[in-house]
Motif scaffolding. Sequence first.
Motif, PDB file in Angstrom:
ATOM      1  N   ASN A  65       8.730 -11.974   0.757  1.00 11.83           N
ATOM      2  CA  ASN A  65       8.575 -11.779  -0.685  1.00 11.83           C
ATOM      3  C   ASN A  65       7.395 -10.906  -1.095  1.00 11.83           C
ATOM      4  N   ALA A  66       6.467 -10.654  -0.204  1.00 13.10           N
ATOM      5  CA  ALA A  66       5.316  -9.804  -0.547  1.00 13.10           C
ATOM      6  C   ALA A  66       5.739  -8.418  -1.041  1.00 13.10           C
ATOM      7  N   PRO A  67       6.730  -7.768  -0.401  1.00 14.18           N
ATOM      8  CA  PRO A  67       7.135  -6.461  -0.939  1.00 14.18           C
ATOM      9  C   PRO A  67       7.681  -6.544  -2.367  1.00 14.18           C
ATOM     10  N   TYR A  68       8.304  -7.662  -2.703  1.00 17.11           N
ATOM     11  CA  TYR A  68       8.840  -7.807  -4.060  1.00 17.11           C
ATOM     12  C   TYR A  68       7.727  -7.979  -5.081  1.00 17.11           C
ATOM     13  N   ILE A  69       6.683  -8.679  -4.717  1.00 16.41           N
ATOM     14  CA  ILE A  69       5.526  -8.801  -5.609  1.00 16.41           C
ATOM     15  C   ILE A  69       4.923  -7.409  -5.830  1.00 16.41           C
ATOM     16  N   GLY A  70       4.777  -6.657  -4.736  1.00 19.82           N
ATOM     17  CA  GLY A  70       4.268  -5.293  -4.853  1.00 19.82           C
ATOM     18  C   GLY A  70       5.186  -4.408  -5.676  1.00 19.82           C
ATOM     19  N   LEU A  71       6.478  -4.559  -5.476  1.00 18.81           N
ATOM     20  CA  LEU A  71       7.438  -3.762  -6.235  1.00 18.81           C
ATOM     21  C   LEU A  71       7.387  -4.108  -7.726  1.00 18.81           C
ATOM     22  N   LEU A  72       7.216  -5.363  -8.042  1.00 22.49           N
ATOM     23  CA  LEU A  72       7.060  -5.757  -9.443  1.00 22.49           C
ATOM     24  C   LEU A  72       5.834  -5.076 -10.060  1.00 22.49           C
ATOM     25  N   GLY A  73       4.740  -5.054  -9.305  1.00 27.39           N
ATOM     26  CA  GLY A  73       3.542  -4.358  -9.787  1.00 27.39           C
ATOM     27  C   GLY A  73       3.792  -2.881  -9.989  1.00 27.39           C
ATOM     28  N   THR A  74       4.552  -2.275  -9.093  1.00 28.23           N
ATOM     29  CA  THR A  74       4.870  -0.852  -9.219  1.00 28.23           C
ATOM     30  C   THR A  74       5.735  -0.589 -10.442  1.00 28.23           C
ATOM     31  N   LYS A 105       0.584   1.883  -5.408  1.00 28.10           N
ATOM     32  CA  LYS A 105      -0.337   1.158  -4.533  1.00 28.10           C
ATOM     33  C   LYS A 105       0.039  -0.317  -4.420  1.00 28.10           C
ATOM     34  N   ALA A 106       0.667  -0.871  -5.440  1.00 23.02           N
ATOM     35  CA  ALA A 106       1.082  -2.272  -5.386  1.00 23.02           C
ATOM     36  C   ALA A 106       2.177  -2.471  -4.341  1.00 23.02           C
ATOM     37  N   THR A 107       3.130  -1.560  -4.288  1.00 28.19           N
ATOM     38  CA  THR A 107       4.176  -1.663  -3.266  1.00 28.19           C
ATOM     39  C   THR A 107       3.578  -1.504  -1.876  1.00 28.19           C
ATOM     40  N   ALA A 108       2.668  -0.574  -1.729  1.00 27.23           N
ATOM     41  CA  ALA A 108       2.012  -0.385  -0.430  1.00 27.23           C
ATOM     42  C   ALA A 108       1.284  -1.654   0.000  1.00 27.23           C
ATOM     43  N   ALA A 109       0.611  -2.305  -0.918  1.00 30.78           N
ATOM     44  CA  ALA A 109      -0.103  -3.544  -0.590  1.00 30.78           C
ATOM     45  C   ALA A 109       0.876  -4.647  -0.203  1.00 30.78           C
ATOM     46  N   GLY A 110       1.998  -4.734  -0.904  1.00 32.72           N
ATOM     47  CA  GLY A 110       3.008  -5.744  -0.557  1.00 32.72           C
ATOM     48  C   GLY A 110       3.579  -5.523   0.827  1.00 32.72           C
ATOM     49  N   ILE A 111       3.863  -4.279   1.159  1.00 32.41           N
ATOM     50  CA  ILE A 111       4.376  -3.962   2.493  1.00 32.41           C
ATOM     51  C   ILE A 111       3.305  -4.209   3.550  1.00 32.41           C
ATOM     52  N   ALA A 112       2.069  -3.879   3.225  1.00 34.28           N
ATOM     53  CA  ALA A 112       0.960  -4.097   4.170  1.00 34.28           C
ATOM     54  C   ALA A 112       0.768  -5.583   4.469  1.00 34.28           C
ATOM     55  N   LEU A 113       1.099  -6.446   3.551  1.00 33.14           N
ATOM     56  CA  LEU A 113       1.043  -7.896   3.793  1.00 33.14           C
ATOM     57  C   LEU A 113       2.290  -8.369   4.531  1.00 33.14           C
ATOM     58  N   ALA A 114       3.439  -7.816   4.195  1.00 39.49           N
ATOM     59  CA  ALA A 114       4.698  -8.273   4.785  1.00 39.49           C
ATOM     60  C   ALA A 114       4.773  -8.007   6.284  1.00 39.49           C
ATOM     61  N   ILE A 115       4.334  -6.852   6.711  1.00 41.04           N
ATOM     62  CA  ILE A 115       4.477  -6.477   8.124  1.00 41.04           C
ATOM     63  C   ILE A 115       3.747  -7.454   9.045  1.00 41.04           C
ATOM     64  N   PRO A 116       2.450  -7.721   8.858  1.00 42.63           N
ATOM     65  CA  PRO A 116       1.806  -8.675   9.767  1.00 42.63           C
ATOM     66  C   PRO A 116       2.322 -10.108   9.602  1.00 42.63           C
TER      67      PRO A 116
END
Length: 145
Positions: A65-74, A105-116
């Motif tokens: 779900n982290a990418p979705y939070i980032g996508l919402l911010g985007t 940048k919000a989507t990037a942060a969400g993806i950066a959390l999702a991967i690890p």
Amino acid sequence: MEILKAYLDISVFGILGFMAFIALWMTLERLFYFKKVQPENYHHIELLQVDLTKNLTTISTIGANAPYIGLLGTVLGILITFYELGHQHTLETGAIMMGLALALKATAAGIALAIPSIMAYNGLMRKVDVLSAQFKAHQDLKTQD
């Protein structure tokens, strides 16, 4: 709209930061637990599975779900950018690009959390499989004796 503009970044990054803290905390908790667990002390595989998979759903959920939070911010950042551009009555390419870049940048942060998070989940699930196999092997050895 001004409230959204003022608090968008802090809200999105605050949520992602909290999710990162929870994912890291639960990952470390599972790693420490896996180091001390003794599969041979369990009497049934299902009881072992319940103990081994505790908190893994949360780590997986954060990763998913982290990418979705980032996508919402985007999306909200793009909405703010277009809203402001509509009120300026001018069309400046630089302003559009700057607003879109900041929104992404919000989507990037969400993806950066999702991967690890997903990597940690997969690694922990592998350890669950190994410990379950050790339990089964121990049980088989006990029945052979």
